[in-house]
Motif scaffolding. Structure first.
Motif, short mmCIF file in Angstrom:
data_model
loop_
_atom_site.label_atom_id
_atom_site.label_comp_id
_atom_site.label_asym_id
_atom_site.label_seq_id
_atom_site.Cartn_x
_atom_site.Cartn_y
_atom_site.Cartn_z
N PHE A 34 11.55 -6.64 -16.47
CA PHE A 34 12.29 -5.51 -17.01
C PHE A 34 12.90 -4.75 -15.83
O PHE A 34 12.43 -4.87 -14.69
N PRO A 35 13.92 -3.89 -16.11
CA PRO A 35 14.50 -3.10 -15.01
C PRO A 35 13.46 -2.28 -14.25
O PRO A 35 13.60 -2.03 -13.06
N ASP A 36 12.39 -1.87 -14.91
CA ASP A 36 11.38 -1.04 -14.24
C ASP A 36 10.36 -1.86 -13.46
O ASP A 36 9.40 -1.30 -12.93
N GLY A 37 10.55 -3.17 -13.38
CA GLY A 37 9.68 -3.99 -12.56
C GLY A 37 8.50 -4.60 -13.29
O GLY A 37 7.72 -5.35 -12.71
N GLU A 38 8.36 -4.30 -14.59
CA GLU A 38 7.28 -4.94 -15.35
C GLU A 38 7.72 -6.32 -15.81
O GLU A 38 8.91 -6.60 -15.91
N THR A 39 6.74 -7.17 -16.07
CA THR A 39 7.04 -8.55 -16.45
C THR A 39 7.01 -8.73 -17.97
O THR A 39 6.11 -8.23 -18.63
N TYR A 40 8.01 -9.41 -18.49
CA TYR A 40 8.06 -9.75 -19.92
C TYR A 40 7.72 -11.23 -20.04
O TYR A 40 8.16 -12.04 -19.22
N ILE A 41 6.99 -11.58 -21.09
CA ILE A 41 6.59 -12.97 -21.23
C ILE A 41 6.63 -13.41 -22.69
O ILE A 41 6.20 -12.68 -23.58
N ARG A 42 7.22 -14.57 -22.91
CA ARG A 42 7.25 -15.12 -24.27
C ARG A 42 7.16 -16.64 -24.19
O ARG A 42 7.91 -17.28 -23.44
N SER A 63 2.68 -10.73 -5.87
CA SER A 63 3.55 -10.45 -7.02
C SER A 63 3.52 -11.58 -8.05
O SER A 63 4.10 -11.47 -9.12
N LEU A 66 0.10 -11.43 -11.61
CA LEU A 66 0.19 -10.88 -12.97
C LEU A 66 0.99 -11.80 -13.91
O LEU A 66 0.52 -12.09 -15.01
N PRO A 67 2.17 -12.29 -13.50
CA PRO A 67 2.88 -13.22 -14.38
C PRO A 67 2.03 -14.45 -14.74
O PRO A 67 2.01 -14.87 -15.90
N TYR A 69 -1.30 -14.62 -14.82
CA TYR A 69 -2.35 -14.15 -15.73
C TYR A 69 -1.80 -13.91 -17.13
O TYR A 69 -2.39 -14.33 -18.13
N PHE A 70 -0.64 -13.28 -17.21
CA PHE A 70 -0.03 -13.01 -18.52
C PHE A 70 0.30 -14.30 -19.27
O PHE A 70 0.08 -14.40 -20.47
#
Lengths: 296, 296
Positions: A34-42, A63, A66-67, A69-70
């Motif tokens: 995301f623009p705020d640096g959080e990771t999106y996952i689908r 870095s 987290l991706p 782990y998610f």
């Protein structure tokens, strides 16, 4: 049913070629910031009751965790049967004890975390020092495979009149093995210490190998300091420009350019960390692990 | 014995001022990156049986998590009594359900991980949407504090003739509260939708407030899209250049410059995420938590 192999960002090339080698399905997943640096996952593939393999080399690990782990957690929540990790390069192997009081033993902490979201793990030539095995720090089944035979084969097929070079006596065992399998001679540089900062390095039998192509081999090329120094010793001894081979192309900062500029003929690495110098493919080493992850 | 407060990299200013407010000791820790991107950690303070507080705002969270985990783990191994986390900004609050099939619910996964290495957690105005409370996702005690009163005070002391602006009816409750405490009037912009892409926005009572300074308040300024749009509506209505206040200065990409260029008089944020716009200190909100962490 075929296993599904998912690439974490940056591992797409290896994942595609693994999927071909083992007749696996390539997992469809959207992993973005995301623009705020959080990771999106689908996860778009149907993973229910399927064996799932995650491919994620763990250089520059902070870095990436987290991706990874998610993705693992999402697959578990969607009913995937396992999330086995192919991590060609394994991070946090260096700090394996308290060298100074108060230090964190990050190799243990990192292993404890990864053990939570990998059901099993395979890696290439990890930097094992004081931990005798990965089982000491990882609580999931782990498998170590070795690049040496692939490196020897590459040398045999690509270098005319090679001579392998060990930068010091510590490297002798490893260099001797690669040299033997490549059907090539090897020499170990000799250091004479005259004082704290005064070390003389000589190249034995230099006359015998003047027309050979020197080949330096190391497991991890990070800052490349040792290799650059060794290249300098060979040049001063009047040998040809060497070929430098590394298993893991970490190349911290500008190390790759610095090593090129030091007078190397060529820099070649295995494909454990994606890098333009990758020329030695290690896909075959992971096939058994991927095909037999039923057990985990 | 005094609690010890440790700053994760980037949180030194808040940590220093917290340590003064609560008469705590500042923890000495070395947290740095090796050339290869791995994190080194060493705790120099004697933490044995001491209450330890970690200060780490969790914007851009992916690269911050491992250092935070390593510090917490190191303190535990050295016998520290707790590792309570002051996280003025809390990440991964957005993805709190599967909007599309296959999505990972990262708010849960992230909370599960943080709950492993924070013994308790305090944060400011987290973006709670579908989770009614943090307790639903965090398994450790959590405390939420609110910036509203500090924002009202800042407005009272710094702005002559303020009028608070709500960009839409959803914002009414929050804007009304801040306005009341600041002793200022407020207006809510009115939207009339004429079609999918045709929305007309009007500023009610614009004549009454022509000489007031409009004040926009929002919880998170990330891409700043809503605020920039609202600033445009006010300008077209002939109002003065507004002051924009945000609790959390996320400012994704170039959002801060874009908001400045949109015609704002001033941009002001609370000090939950270190940023040049920080003007509203929230230290007082954490004092109880830090002084009473005996319980956790």
């Amino acid at each position: 049913m075929k296993p599904i192999i998912f690439a974490l960002p940056g591992n797409e090339t290896l994942t595609d070629s693994l999927a071909q080698s083992v007749d696996a399905e390539i997992g469809q997943a959207e992993i973005r910031s995301f623009p705020d640096g959080e990771t999106y996952i689908r996860v778009a593939s149907d993973v229910k009751n399927r064996r799932c393999i995650l491919v994620c080399s763990l250089d520059r690990p902070d870095s990436k965790l987290l991706p990874l782990y998610f993705l693992s957690q999402t697959i578990k929540n969607l009913g995937g049967r396992c999330t086995c990790l192919v991590a060609p390069y394994l991070a946090y192997m260096r700090q394996d004890k308290q060298f100074k009081p108060g230090e964190g033993v990050t190799s243990k902490y990192f292993a404890a975390l990864v053990s939570q979201f990998a059901r099993s793990l395979i890696t290439v030539d990890p930097h094992l020092h004081r931990h005798p095995s990965l089982a000491e720090i990882y609580s999931v089944p782990t498998e170590i495979v070795h690049a040496a035979a692939h490196i020897s084969n590459w040398i045999k097929s690509n270098i005319d009149q090679p001579v392998l070079i060990g930068p010091d006596s510590e490297s002798e065992q490893w260099v001797a093995e690669v040299a033997r399998d490549a059907g090539a001679p090897f020499i170990i540089l000799e250091k004479t210490r005259r004082g704290d900062r005064d070390v003389e390095v000589s190249v034995p039998q230099v006359e015998t190998y003047k027309d050979h192509t020197p080949v330096l081999v190391d497991d991890i090329i990070s800052t490349a300091r040792t290799m650059i120094e060794t290249v300098g010793h060979l040049e001063r001894a009047g040998m040809k420009a060497p070929v430098c081979i590394g298993v893991h192309a970490v190349f911290a900062g500008d190390a790759y350019n610095e090593l090129q500029d030091a007078g190397t003929k060529q820099i070649v690495t295995c494909n454990t960390i994606p890098h333009p110098s990758n020329q030695i493919g290690l896909e075959k080493l992971y096939v058994d692990f991927i095909q037999n992850t039923n057990f985990y």
